[in-house]
Enzyme design. Structure first.
Site, PDB file in Angstrom:
ATOM      1  N   THR A  39     -21.734  -4.591   6.023  1.00 60.80           N
ATOM      2  CA  THR A  39     -21.101  -3.689   6.978  1.00 60.80           C
ATOM      3  C   THR A  39     -21.531  -2.260   6.669  1.00 60.80           C
ATOM      4  OG1 THR A  39     -19.095  -3.557   5.609  1.00 60.80           O
ATOM      5  CG2 THR A  39     -19.135  -5.218   7.352  1.00 60.80           C
ATOM      6  N   GLY A  76      -3.080  -5.418   0.843  1.00 52.94           N
ATOM      7  CA  GLY A  76      -3.761  -6.347  -0.056  1.00 52.94           C
ATOM      8  C   GLY A  76      -4.843  -7.038   0.736  1.00 52.94           C
ATOM      9  N   LYS A  77      -6.024  -7.186   0.134  1.00 55.23           N
ATOM     10  CA  LYS A  77      -7.148  -7.697   0.904  1.00 55.23           C
ATOM     11  C   LYS A  77      -6.902  -9.114   1.431  1.00 55.23           C
ATOM     12  CE  LYS A  77     -11.297  -6.398   0.273  1.00 55.23           C
ATOM     13  NZ  LYS A  77     -11.303  -5.339   1.299  1.00 55.23           N
ATOM     14  N   ASP A  92       0.841  -1.192   0.000  1.00 53.29           N
ATOM     15  CA  ASP A  92       0.000   0.000   0.000  1.00 53.29           C
ATOM     16  C   ASP A  92       0.879   1.245   0.000  1.00 53.29           C
ATOM     17  OD1 ASP A  92      -2.152  -1.682   0.144  1.00 53.29           O
ATOM     18  OD2 ASP A  92      -2.610  -1.276   2.254  1.00 53.29           O
ATOM     19  N   THR A 132     -21.906   2.733  11.786  1.00 55.51           N
ATOM     20  CA  THR A 132     -23.216   2.298  12.275  1.00 55.51           C
ATOM     21  C   THR A 132     -23.185   0.864  12.780  1.00 55.51           C
ATOM     22  OG1 THR A 132     -24.289   3.775  10.696  1.00 55.51           O
ATOM     23  CG2 THR A 132     -25.645   2.038  11.648  1.00 55.51           C
ATOM     24  N   SER A 158      -2.591  -1.545  11.364  1.00 54.41           N
ATOM     25  CA  SER A 158      -3.611  -1.103  12.319  1.00 54.41           C
ATOM     26  C   SER A 158      -4.344  -2.255  12.987  1.00 54.41           C
ATOM     27  CB  SER A 158      -4.636  -0.221  11.591  1.00 54.41           C
ATOM     28  OG  SER A 158      -5.458  -1.001  10.731  1.00 54.41           O
ATOM     29  N   ASP A 204     -11.398  -5.589   6.188  1.00 47.50           N
ATOM     30  CA  ASP A 204     -10.629  -6.833   6.230  1.00 47.50           C
ATOM     31  C   ASP A 204     -10.398  -7.280   7.668  1.00 47.50           C
ATOM     32  OD1 ASP A 204     -10.417  -6.936   3.436  1.00 47.50           O
ATOM     33  OD2 ASP A 204      -8.671  -5.617   3.462  1.00 47.50           O
TER      34      ASP A 204
END
Length: 297
Positions: A212, A39-40, A13, A216, A284, A245
């Site tokens: 998702t 990357g997912k 990223d 909320t 994160s 993810d």
């Protein structure tokens, strides 16, 4: 110990932080730039490993410095990379702009991920030993379908994140157990603008759906049950990159551990709420004690 297999992408990223994203034709000055492994596929693998699972990553990186760093990051997070192959191509990259409200815009260049268009020897064996297989759409669709079919043959739960969103072939939907989409993806796939209507339409295609809804929370539907709305913890977002993810990785672990659905969703939402308070995607993602503390708060 819970075993999660991930068939998907690894990207470096390239993240730029700005007050606001530029409009078309506009140049703005950013305040910071970072290179962060992502990357997912890799993100979901790291999220699941930090949430307490044994994780196997199936995919490809390039024979370059990014590829070496991506592999190293996965391994340091406890992810098995024996089935992450190195190919003679550049590693995938994601070019990300993050604004001061934590929103993001992303351009993905597949690179090595584009070579993952089939299952390689040994891949099905790894999938067969898993409690769940996590899939996304940043590798060629043929491999996604092959992976889902392999999981289905062995009774392994398939969890599909339809991102980047694209039409899903009936063959893939037939072997998808749980579809986890964000609001935009759910609306795009279903043609309905209301999340509840979108989720209901998607439930005609797969047995379980989670939509998702950002800050909320999330909406869960399964055939023959009442819908569940699970709120997210209230936090101040810094960077939402990788939050979805994180949610999927943590949810897969919770469900594989046979937590009740509402508890599993709340636990995953707690994990995602931690991730949005930190910069970056993989950087994160919280560890299990952090998730437990947030969930219990």
């Amino acid at each position: 110990m819970t075993h999660i297999a991930v068939l998907g992408s690894t990207n470096m990223d390239l993240v730029t932080y700005v007050a606001r994203a530029p409009q078309r034709g506009e140049t703005v000055t950013g305040r910071e730039f970072r290179t962060i492994p992502g990357g997912k596929g890799a993100n979901q693998a790291i999220a699941a490993a930090r949430a307490g699972a044994t994780v196997s990553m199936i995919g490809a990186v390039g024979n370059d410095a990014f590829g070496a760093r991506l592999r190293d990051t996965l391994e340091h997070s406890g992810v098995d990379t024996d089935f992450l192959r190195t190919v003679e191509d550049h590693s995938g990259t994601a070019h990300i702009v993050v604004d001061d409200e934590g929103g993001n815009a992303i351009v993905v260049i597949p690179g090595a991920n584009g070579t993952v268009d089939h299952l390689s020897p040994g891949d099905e064996g790894v999938i067969a030993t898993a409690d769940a297989l996590l899939l996304q759409l940043e590798i060629p669709l043929a491999a996604v379908v092959a992976g889902a079919e392999a999981a289905h043959r062995h009774g392994v739960r398939t969890v599909l994140t339809p991102s980047p969103v694209q039409p899903l072939p009936s063959g893939l939907l037939a072997v998808t157990d749980l579809l986890v989409a964000n609001e935009y993806e759910a609306v795009t796939l279903s043609g309905h603008t209301d999340p509840r209507d979108a989720a209901a339409a998607l439930l005609d295609l797969v047995p379980e759906v989670v939509v998702t809804l950002g800050a909320t929370g999330c909406l869960y539907l399964a055939r023959g049950t009442e819908p569940l709305v699970v709120p997210a913890p209230r936090v101040t977002a810094v960077d939402s990159t990788g939050a979805g993810d994180t949610f999927v990785g943590a949810l897969a672990v919770a469900l594989a551990e046979e937590k009740p659905v509402r508890e599993a969703l709340s636990w995953a939402a707690a994990a995602a709420s931690i991730s949005v308070q930190r910069a970056g995607a993989s950087a994160s993602m919280p560890y299990r004690p952090e998730i437990e503390a947030q969930y219990s708060a």
